[in-house]
Design an enzyme around this catalytic site. Structure first.
Site, PDB file in Angstrom:
ATOM      1  N   HIS A   1       0.863  -1.188   0.000  1.00  0.00           N
ATOM      2  CA  HIS A   1       0.000   0.000   0.000  1.00  0.00           C
ATOM      3  C   HIS A   1       0.899   1.237   0.000  1.00  0.00           C
ATOM      4  O   HIS A   1       1.689   1.435   0.912  1.00  0.00           O
ATOM      5  CB  HIS A   1      -0.892  -0.030   1.236  1.00  0.00           C
ATOM      6  CG  HIS A   1      -1.874   1.097   1.287  1.00  0.00           C
ATOM      7  ND1 HIS A   1      -2.970   1.146   0.475  1.00  0.00           N
ATOM      8  CD2 HIS A   1      -1.916   2.225   2.029  1.00  0.00           C
ATOM      9  CE1 HIS A   1      -3.656   2.246   0.718  1.00  0.00           C
ATOM     10  NE2 HIS A   1      -3.032   2.925   1.664  1.00  0.00           N
TER      11      HIS A   1
ATOM     12  N   ASP B   1      -7.965   1.319   2.391  1.00  0.00           N
ATOM     13  CA  ASP B   1      -7.560   2.264   3.445  1.00  0.00           C
ATOM     14  C   ASP B   1      -8.334   3.576   3.401  1.00  0.00           C
ATOM     15  O   ASP B   1      -7.777   4.620   3.678  1.00  0.00           O
ATOM     16  CB  ASP B   1      -6.042   2.537   3.284  1.00  0.00           C
ATOM     17  CG  ASP B   1      -5.490   3.356   4.440  1.00  0.00           C
ATOM     18  OD1 ASP B   1      -6.014   3.220   5.547  1.00  0.00           O
ATOM     19  OD2 ASP B   1      -4.546   4.143   4.216  1.00  0.00           O
TER      20      ASP B   1
ATOM     21  N   ASP C   1       0.627   5.214  -0.113  1.00  0.00           N
ATOM     22  CA  ASP C   1      -0.195   6.415  -0.113  1.00  0.00           C
ATOM     23  C   ASP C   1       0.389   7.393  -1.130  1.00  0.00           C
ATOM     24  O   ASP C   1       1.576   7.707  -1.078  1.00  0.00           O
ATOM     25  CB  ASP C   1      -0.245   7.023   1.287  1.00  0.00           C
ATOM     26  CG  ASP C   1      -1.061   6.158   2.232  1.00  0.00           C
ATOM     27  OD1 ASP C   1      -2.065   5.594   1.775  1.00  0.00           O
ATOM     28  OD2 ASP C   1      -0.693   6.031   3.415  1.00  0.00           O
TER      29      ASP C   1
ATOM     30  N   HIS D   1      -6.843   9.410  -0.743  1.00  0.00           N
ATOM     31  CA  HIS D   1      -7.472   9.261   0.583  1.00  0.00           C
ATOM     32  C   HIS D   1      -6.702   9.831   1.777  1.00  0.00           C
ATOM     33  O   HIS D   1      -7.101   9.603   2.927  1.00  0.00           O
ATOM     34  CB  HIS D   1      -7.863   7.791   0.828  1.00  0.00           C
ATOM     35  CG  HIS D   1      -6.703   6.831   0.928  1.00  0.00           C
ATOM     36  ND1 HIS D   1      -6.382   5.952  -0.072  1.00  0.00           N
ATOM     37  CD2 HIS D   1      -5.806   6.612   1.904  1.00  0.00           C
ATOM     38  CE1 HIS D   1      -5.347   5.226   0.282  1.00  0.00           C
ATOM     39  NE2 HIS D   1      -4.968   5.606   1.489  1.00  0.00           N
TER      40      HIS D   1
HETATM   41 ZN   LIG Z   1      -3.522   4.729   2.735  1.00  0.00          ZN
END
Ligand SMILES: [Zn+2]
Length: 1022
Positions: free
Chosen positions: A260, A372, A262, A577
């Site tokens: 993951h 997430d 970001d 997000h």
């Molecule tokens: Zn995230």
């Protein structure tokens, strides 16, 4: 088998085994102490610092100076480039040779001008394999570069992870040397660790746990760390244990490598580009060695970055995508926030994402992937289905603070009844590491035991990137089918979902939104980002409509395909997000605001070009991008009257010259004896107190008072806002206990303008020694709502500003606008599911209605609401200090409006009024004798024409998107003045559905809609 008596002391046996592999205790004589063999110093290490993120070729041209291991460098966000010369001793032939690199920061190894592997202590990657088994022919003299980013996997928080970054951090390399890596020691250590895991995780009620205990104990007995020839016996014992297989009914865990990343969070966008490269090149190295390994990877934007910055790596990725090992997932441009983006923005996330995957990997994603994000709109299932997606993977609802979500695998039914199969990996994580604990959790926490026998486990370091390691793969490989543990299969999401579909007859259904009972401050934090998002969504909407019309009006007009795509992609990127929720560091906020400026600047020019292609002349015209006629007061800088105000009527999606219309009833303001001001426009009558609160708000034709007895409307209130940890994210329920009205009047209410078309009053309140509110309350002629143009100078710490309207309405539910529709939430706190929603999100409006009367609260840039009993509250500003220490400090401008109405909010045109508040009429030039025209109109008005754009793959054709907004099936007629030749239904990816042909008649196109249905049409023109 165990020839020597073993006493019944579980604890000593277990600890004995643990100490045998401990990296802290007894390393002088235990197995762990033998992991590395001989070491050899590097020939030379030199370095230089760069304040910018530069390319490898640029770095090569710089002057490197000698670097001494242990020396500090920095500061934060700089890059240290190392040039390393090394010479492997020839006596190491036959050995596995690593470059051991222990440093702060995140590093990339470059060799032969190519990125070859990521290194990160936090991500448990501290060695670069120079040779798996050194041969004489192999090059013993090697030069490599290490590009070291001065930030950790999680940025550079000062004190805690989510604290604002420390700009002056120092970094160092603690160890850099050549080592012989003892692979057989590593293998045996892994055997031990997995068996110890089984002993502990299965516990002392399980026979299998004791079998594992005696196995590891015997393995210690037979192993002599000083004599590697003893290891095979120990390894055979472990192998024997792992090979004892399960029965047929055992649960299957579908293990998928994941990382993951970001797109921006505690580090800026630019660093994410390097994070992707470091993480993905490492995944590729693992793929080369582990044929079973699959790696799932989302976010088209990140692929686009890697394609542009690391073309060589991107080709390798394409190769492994073809092999089905590197699996693009999600189908969206970024993993966006699930609440705040508009319906059209969500469609574009999929359109841009799926098109990218199709173009570069020749396939579309079959699953939506959003592990997430802070809650999931009830409209998502329909948008997924329209984008060719029937499966959804997430897990964030495991963070709920109040209620435990009851399912792991279930059907999720959206607002319109669309259904997608949804899976939450039961381990409640997207960053597992393949230990026994992870596997046991995945089985134990599965909430659909007996209903499904398959679940996902995503493994690999995440959030800041990193991804899977060889050790994780080694762990999982041992226990593919080991009695007592779930079966482990390395598979694709497609295979998991196929199994779930095949097994789905016992699955339950969850209807409506997936509301996250946490992070509810994210509807309000970083107000400027949210306001810019709303404005840019509006601007792109208007540009696309104006350009589409211009295309048919002026044959020389070029639809700005490339520029619009660029602007949309910037907007979509900022919907990531941690960006639009406002949970990022200040550097990211600055980047985001710069992107919004780019959209605004370029967008304004594009709009201007398209509007001038539509009409030219020396008088002022007005363009209406909304699909209904509007009658509104406009302010012109050089209008016909001195005050600059005109009342204009503009047809639906059309243009009109300014024709000053007289209002039926003029606006009238009266200052009363007590200093309050009475404002009237024939529709509404309100009394504004000296402190700016509304003493009364009356809907005149119905003679209904909207404000609750003894209360004031437009009451500003301030709360202490100190969450438990997640500062920018969370507002906790207990903040409600700290409510204080803002009462200190700096400047009492006074008349600002009094004209028959517009009356306004203004006042100023003091919030604290630092912060003030100045507001203009505006009443326009013919307008069914009153506007509150608000300016707040906001310099607070851990405070929450809201505005309240206690209204004379009694209803158990309030209604909130969401993407392409609306939904209801309770106004009471009966159950834990109700009171967990003490702060909720909505888009342009919320409404509280009882039979035949209601009040709507509209806004131009806010997303946080609460309606408790009869008090409607709009959340305005927060003041968290982490991860951005300056979040929301400064001056804010925003507008909200109050609209009492009779009948239902649907019939009272609340939805249209909220659109009107958000989509300004655009001024343009036209000739004075131009006849007003309308390009599109729809009747009845319950269906809204949201989007008009040029088709992606069909030049000159238009795609239009409509949705049923009232929540009831309806048959409508769409009329267009454009010469439509053929019309088709298409999906959100603009693929024509030939099974549903459309009839174009001289009266228009007839269309049937179900409640909240979104329909896209592709129109060909003569
Ligand atoms: Zn995230």
């Amino acid at each position: 088998m165990y020839h020597t008596p073993v006493l019944k002391n579980r604890r000593t046996l277990l600890e004995r085994a643990e100490k045998f592999v401990s990296d802290i205790y007894f390393t002088d004589c235990n197995l762990r102490g033998r992991l590395y063999g001989e070491t050899h110093p590097l020939e030379s290490v030199s370095s230089f610092m760069s304040s910018k993120r530069i390319t490898f070729s640029e770095a090569q041209t710089k002057k490197f100076s000698p670097y001494k291991i242990g020396d500090n460098f920095g500061p934060t966000w700089w890059t240290c480039w190392f040039k390393i010369a090394l010479k492997i001793p020839s006596s190491w032939n036959g050995k596995e040779v690593h470059l051991l690199w222990e440093s702060d920061g995140e590093a990339m190894v470059w060799r032969d001008d190519q990125p070859v592997q990521g290194l990160s202590k936090e991500g448990e990657k501290t060695s670069y394999i120079l040779s798996n088994c050194l041969t004489e022919e192999e090059e013993h003299t090697v030069n490599v570069y290490v590009e070291l980013a001065c930030n950790g996997l999680f940025g550079a928080g000062q004190g805690s992870t989510i604290a604002a970054p420390d700009p002056n951090k120092k970094f160092s390399v603690q160890k850099a040397e050549l080592v012989v890596f003892n692979r057989h020691v590593r293998e045996l250590l892994t055997d031990f660790e997995m068996l110890i895991g089984i002993v502990k995780e299965l516990g002392d009620n399980e026979q299998r746990s004791f079998q594992a205990l005696f196995t590891v104990n015997e393995m210690v007995n037979v192993s002599n760390p000083a004599d590697p020839s003893s290891f095979s016996k120990a390894h055979a014992l472990a192998h024997n244990f792992f090979s004892q297989r399960n029965g047929q009914s055992q649960h299957t865990v579908h293990a998928m490598g994941h990382c993951h990343i970001d797109s921006a969070w505690l580090w800026p966008y630019e660093e994410t580009i390097r994070k992707c490269a470091r993480s993905w090149v490492t995944a590729i190295r693992l793929m080369e060695k582990n044929p079973e390994f699959v790696f799932t990877c989302s976010q088209a934007q990140q692929f686009e970055w890697v394609k542009n910055w690391y073309p060589g790596l991107f080709s390798e990725i394409q190769h492994f995508v073809k092999l089905g090992k590197f699996i693009p997932v999600g189908g969206t441009w970024v993993e966006m926030d699930g609440n705040l983006p508009s319906g059209e923005s969500m469609v574009r996330q999929f359109l841009e994402g799926q098109n990218f995957f199709e173009q570069h990997f020749e396939k579309k994603c079959k699953e939506f992937w959003l592990p997430d994000t802070f809650g999931y709109s009830a409209q998502l299932p329909q948008i997924m289905k329209g984008s060719g997606i029937s499966n959804f993977l997430t897990q964030k609802l495991s963070w709920n603070l109040v209620n435990t979500f009851p399912h792991s695998s279930f059907f999720w039914e959206g607002l319109d009844g669309s259904i997608v199969l949804t899976h939450f990996p039961p381990g409640n994580s997207y960053g597992m590491i393949g230990k026994v604990e992870d596997l046991v959790k995945t089985v134990k926490q599965n909430k659909d035991k007996g209903r499904v026998n398959h679940s996902a486990m995503l493994f690999g370091f995440g959030d800041g990137g990193g991804g899977p390691t060889q050790l994780m793969l080694d762990r999982l490989r041992r226990v593919q089918d080991t009695d007592g543990l779930p079966k482990v299969k390395m598979t694709s999401p497609d295979e998991l979902f196929s199994q779930l579909w095949a097994d789905s007859h016992l699955l339950c259904t969850w209807t409506g939104e997936l509301f996250l009972e946490l992070h509810n401050g994210t509807y309000t934090t970083q107000a400027q980002i949210k306001r810019s998002n709303r404005q840019c969504e509006t601007l792109l909407h208007d540009i696309e409509i104006a350009s589409s019309l211009a295309l048919h009006h002026d044959k020389t007009f070029q639809y700005p395909v490339a520029k619009l795509r660029e602007l949309w992609r910037l907007l979509l990127l900022n919907q990531f997000h941690d960006v639009i929720p406002g949970t990022c560091i200040e550097m990211v906020v600055e980047d985001a605001l710069r992107y919004y400026e780019d959209i605004n600047r370029t967008g304004a020019a594009l709009l201007q070009i398209s509007l001038s292609a539509l009409s030219k002349g020396d008088t002022t015209g007005v363009f209406n991008s909304l699909p209904w006629e509007r009658l509104e007061v406009l302010h012109l800088h050089d209008g016909p009257a001195e005050h600059g105000l005109v009342l204009v009527r503009v047809p639906s999606i059309g243009l009109s010259p300014i024709q000053d219309t007289k209002p039926q009833v003029p606006v009238c303001l009266t200052v009363q004896a007590d200093g309050s001001v009475l404002m009237e426009n024939g529709i509404l009558q309100t009394v504004v107190n000296k402190d700016g609160t509304l003493a009364s708000l009356c809907l005149m034709n119905a003679n209904r008072e909207a404000i609750s007895d003894g209360c004031g409307g437009n009451q500003f209130v301030i709360f202490d806002d100190v969450p438990l940890y997640w500062d920018a994210w969370d507002v906790m329920d207990y903040h409600l206990q700290t409510r204080k009205p803002v009462v200190e009047v700096v400047k009492p209410v006074h008349v600002l303008s009094s004209h028959e078309l517009r009356g306004s009053v203004s006042f100023t309140l003091r919030i604290s020694g630092n912060s003030t509110i100045t507001q203009e309350i505006v009443m326009d002629a013919m307008s069914p709502y009153i506007k509150f143009n608000t300016q707040v100078n906001w310099f607070e710490s851990h405070k929450f500003l809201k505005v309240e309207f206690p209204v004379r309405v009694h209803s158990p539910n309030a209604t909130y606008e969401i993407q392409f529709g609306h939904l209801q939430r309770p106004t009471h706190r009966n159950t834990s599911w109700d009171w967990a929603r003490f702060e909720v999100w909505g888009h342009k409006w919320a409404d509280l209605s009882e039979h035949n009367f209601g009040v709507a609260l509209l806004n131009d840039s806010k997303y946080g609401y609460s309606v408790y009993k009869n008090t409607m509250t709009l959340s305005l500003l927060r003041a968290p200090k982490a991860p951005d220490a300056n979040a929301d400090m400064g001056t804010h401008n925003f507008t909200y409006a109050i609209m009492p109405h009779t009948g239902s909010f649907q019939d009272a045109t609340v939805i249209q009024c909220a659109y009107n508040l958000n989509f300004p009429l655009r001024l343009t030039s036209c000739s004075p004798d131009m006849v007003p025209w309308s390009a599109f109109s729809i009747s009845p008005a319950s269906v809204i024409l949201e989007t008009v754009k040029q088709a992606e793959n069909r030049k000159g054709a238009l795609v239009i998107r409509l949705y049923e907004a009232h929540g009831g099936g309806v048959s409508v007629t769409l009329r267009s003045m454009l010469p439509v030749k053929n019309a088709w239904h298409c999906d959100l990816l603009e693929q024509i559905d030939t099974t549903q042909p459309l009839q174009v008649t001289k009266d228009g196109i007839n269309l049937n809609f179900n409640a909240f249905q979104v329909r896209s049409l592709l129109l060909d023109y003569v």
